[in-house]
Design a protein around this motif. Sequence first.
Motif, PDB file in Angstrom:
ATOM      1  N   ARG A 172       0.852  -1.192   0.000  1.00 56.35           N
ATOM      2  CA  ARG A 172       0.000   0.000   0.000  1.00 56.35           C
ATOM      3  C   ARG A 172       0.889   1.242   0.000  1.00 56.35           C
ATOM      4  O   ARG A 172       1.867   1.306   0.750  1.00 56.35           O
ATOM      5  CB  ARG A 172      -0.923   0.002   1.220  1.00 56.35           C
ATOM      6  N   PHE A 173       0.549   2.212  -0.846  1.00 57.28           N
ATOM      7  CA  PHE A 173       1.338   3.422  -0.983  1.00 57.28           C
ATOM      8  C   PHE A 173       0.433   4.649  -0.855  1.00 57.28           C
ATOM      9  O   PHE A 173      -0.742   4.601  -1.213  1.00 57.28           O
ATOM     10  CB  PHE A 173       2.027   3.467  -2.351  1.00 57.28           C
ATOM     11  N   ARG A 174       1.015   5.741  -0.359  1.00 61.58           N
ATOM     12  CA  ARG A 174       0.353   7.043  -0.361  1.00 61.58           C
ATOM     13  C   ARG A 174       1.119   7.966  -1.291  1.00 61.58           C
ATOM     14  O   ARG A 174       2.347   7.941  -1.323  1.00 61.58           O
ATOM     15  CB  ARG A 174       0.331   7.643   1.047  1.00 61.58           C
ATOM     16  N   PHE A 175       0.403   8.777  -2.049  1.00 61.68           N
ATOM     17  CA  PHE A 175       1.054   9.743  -2.943  1.00 61.68           C
ATOM     18  C   PHE A 175       0.178  10.971  -3.059  1.00 61.68           C
ATOM     19  O   PHE A 175      -1.037  10.913  -2.826  1.00 61.68           O
ATOM     20  CB  PHE A 175       1.315   9.110  -4.320  1.00 61.68           C
ATOM     21  N   ARG A 176       0.785  12.099  -3.443  1.00 57.70           N
ATOM     22  CA  ARG A 176       0.010  13.335  -3.562  1.00 57.70           C
ATOM     23  C   ARG A 176       0.505  14.256  -4.662  1.00 57.70           C
ATOM     24  O   ARG A 176      -0.129  15.260  -4.959  1.00 57.70           O
ATOM     25  CB  ARG A 176      -0.042  14.101  -2.232  1.00 57.70           C
ATOM     26  N   THR A 177       1.643  13.974  -5.263  1.00 59.32           N
ATOM     27  CA  THR A 177       2.191  14.863  -6.289  1.00 59.32           C
ATOM     28  C   THR A 177       2.334  14.115  -7.613  1.00 59.32           C
ATOM     29  O   THR A 177       2.425  12.887  -7.632  1.00 59.32           O
ATOM     30  CB  THR A 177       3.573  15.400  -5.881  1.00 59.32           C
ATOM     31  N   PRO A 178       2.398  14.846  -8.737  1.00 60.26           N
ATOM     32  CA  PRO A 178       2.633  14.192 -10.030  1.00 60.26           C
ATOM     33  C   PRO A 178       3.943  13.415 -10.041  1.00 60.26           C
ATOM     34  O   PRO A 178       4.015  12.321 -10.611  1.00 60.26           O
ATOM     35  CB  PRO A 178       2.673  15.373 -11.008  1.00 60.26           C
ATOM     36  N   HIS A 179       4.979  13.955  -9.420  1.00 62.97           N
ATOM     37  CA  HIS A 179       6.280  13.287  -9.384  1.00 62.97           C
ATOM     38  C   HIS A 179       6.173  11.944  -8.658  1.00 62.97           C
ATOM     39  O   HIS A 179       6.686  10.923  -9.133  1.00 62.97           O
ATOM     40  CB  HIS A 179       7.296  14.190  -8.696  1.00 62.97           C
ATOM     41  N   GLU A 180       5.506  11.927  -7.519  1.00 66.68           N
ATOM     42  CA  GLU A 180       5.333  10.685  -6.779  1.00 66.68           C
ATOM     43  C   GLU A 180       4.514   9.675  -7.576  1.00 66.68           C
ATOM     44  O   GLU A 180       4.826   8.476  -7.593  1.00 66.68           O
ATOM     45  CB  GLU A 180       4.658  10.964  -5.437  1.00 66.68           C
TER      46      GLU A 180
ATOM     47  N   ALA B 284       0.388  23.342  -2.447  1.00 70.21           N
ATOM     48  CA  ALA B 284       0.913  24.099  -1.308  1.00 70.21           C
ATOM     49  C   ALA B 284      -0.168  24.815  -0.508  1.00 70.21           C
ATOM     50  O   ALA B 284       0.117  25.341   0.572  1.00 70.21           O
ATOM     51  CB  ALA B 284       1.946  25.118  -1.801  1.00 70.21           C
ATOM     52  N   SER B 285      -1.390  24.853  -0.996  1.00 73.65           N
ATOM     53  CA  SER B 285      -2.445  25.612  -0.338  1.00 73.65           C
ATOM     54  C   SER B 285      -2.963  24.898   0.903  1.00 73.65           C
ATOM     55  O   SER B 285      -2.929  23.662   0.986  1.00 73.65           O
ATOM     56  CB  SER B 285      -3.606  25.843  -1.316  1.00 73.65           C
ATOM     57  N   PRO B 286      -3.450  25.627   1.900  1.00 71.92           N
ATOM     58  CA  PRO B 286      -4.005  25.004   3.108  1.00 71.92           C
ATOM     59  C   PRO B 286      -5.141  24.037   2.795  1.00 71.92           C
ATOM     60  O   PRO B 286      -5.312  23.032   3.494  1.00 71.92           O
ATOM     61  CB  PRO B 286      -4.506  26.208   3.912  1.00 71.92           C
ATOM     62  N   GLU B 287      -5.900  24.325   1.751  1.00 73.62           N
ATOM     63  CA  GLU B 287      -7.041  23.472   1.404  1.00 73.62           C
ATOM     64  C   GLU B 287      -6.611  22.083   0.963  1.00 73.62           C
ATOM     65  O   GLU B 287      -7.310  21.086   1.215  1.00 73.62           O
ATOM     66  CB  GLU B 287      -7.855  24.138   0.291  1.00 73.62           C
ATOM     67  N   HIS B 288      -5.466  21.961   0.309  1.00 70.87           N
ATOM     68  CA  HIS B 288      -5.077  20.692  -0.314  1.00 70.87           C
ATOM     69  C   HIS B 288      -3.802  20.059   0.228  1.00 70.87           C
ATOM     70  O   HIS B 288      -3.525  18.901  -0.085  1.00 70.87           O
ATOM     71  CB  HIS B 288      -4.906  20.897  -1.827  1.00 70.87           C
ATOM     72  N   ARG B 289      -3.015  20.786   1.036  1.00 70.83           N
ATOM     73  CA  ARG B 289      -1.680  20.301   1.355  1.00 70.83           C
ATOM     74  C   ARG B 289      -1.659  19.038   2.220  1.00 70.83           C
ATOM     75  O   ARG B 289      -0.627  18.353   2.287  1.00 70.83           O
ATOM     76  CB  ARG B 289      -0.865  21.410   2.021  1.00 70.83           C
ATOM     77  N   ASP B 290      -2.753  18.726   2.887  1.00 70.94           N
ATOM     78  CA  ASP B 290      -2.783  17.517   3.715  1.00 70.94           C
ATOM     79  C   ASP B 290      -3.519  16.352   3.048  1.00 70.94           C
ATOM     80  O   ASP B 290      -3.683  15.292   3.650  1.00 70.94           O
ATOM     81  CB  ASP B 290      -3.441  17.814   5.067  1.00 70.94           C
TER      82      ASP B 290
END
Length: 302
Positions: A151-159, A219-225
């Motif tokens: 199982r993996f977690r990712f959040r960026t295009p690079h990841e 980087a925004s507070p709405e999405h960074r987490d």
Amino acid sequence: MAEPVTALVVDDEEMTRAIVAGYLARIGYRTLEAATLAEAWRILNDPAVTIHVALLDRRLHDGDGLKLFERMKTVPELAEIPVIIQTVSDSSADIAAAIRAGVFYYLIKPYDGALLRSVVRAAEESSGRMRSLQGDLRSRADAMGLMREARFRFRTPHEAQNLAIALSSIAETAHSLTFGLSEIMMNAVEHGILGIGFEAKSVLKATGTLGKEIETRLASPEHRDKHATLHVERNDDRIVFTVTDTGNGFDSSRYLTVDAFQSTATHGRGIALARMVGFDHLTYVGNGNRVIGVVDLNRPAR
């Protein structure tokens, strides 16, 4: 002084070659031109020339640009050059054939300069990243093949792209699987985590600001987490990839086939193509924020 990026444009229409050269000159690219497959092959094999990216037309007077790409793949010095196939055909079968052959980028004529520059830059950057990753992954492919569940977690295009490349080594259809995984994971990032809708993405791509908008939203507070997850299960017969995001979902039926609506857009084909070439089965469940892709390990090579 750094060596300028050199693009090889292979097209039997002189006007098209001139237009493409003009578009690329605006971002500092040098362009070499060829009207035939034979001329292109001579340029590619010239020891005094370094080609960084190639744009190949599908229909040339002396053959198919895709055949040139396949020939390039047999020569180690040419195999790593990123290739963009361009054509007037919007046939999903033609696009799928190019992806199966190893082409990640496919442009439908006519296209504007902003889209061309965006695709050329993406092809060059992705190729460099993939080369650096694959050199390391080749030594770890055997270990990756031992995986049964992860199982993996990712959040960026690079990841997302790095995970897609790494995990694709567990299947013989590695290139097609890389494409399929990249598409569904990038969809989870852009639409699920960051809430970039289809129409908004169209505008951002047209203005060349999609990458900047993604960075801003990450980087925004709405999405960074926020993050998405990838669950992988493997047995002797199949591999199941499940990607889940926390977004509002979408109507996946609109994108599972390459229809006339999508063929006029600058994006929207990815899910349909992932279904065609990346997986044996691709299913969206719930409200569309979870997708399950299955690879049959016993399927004969296509």
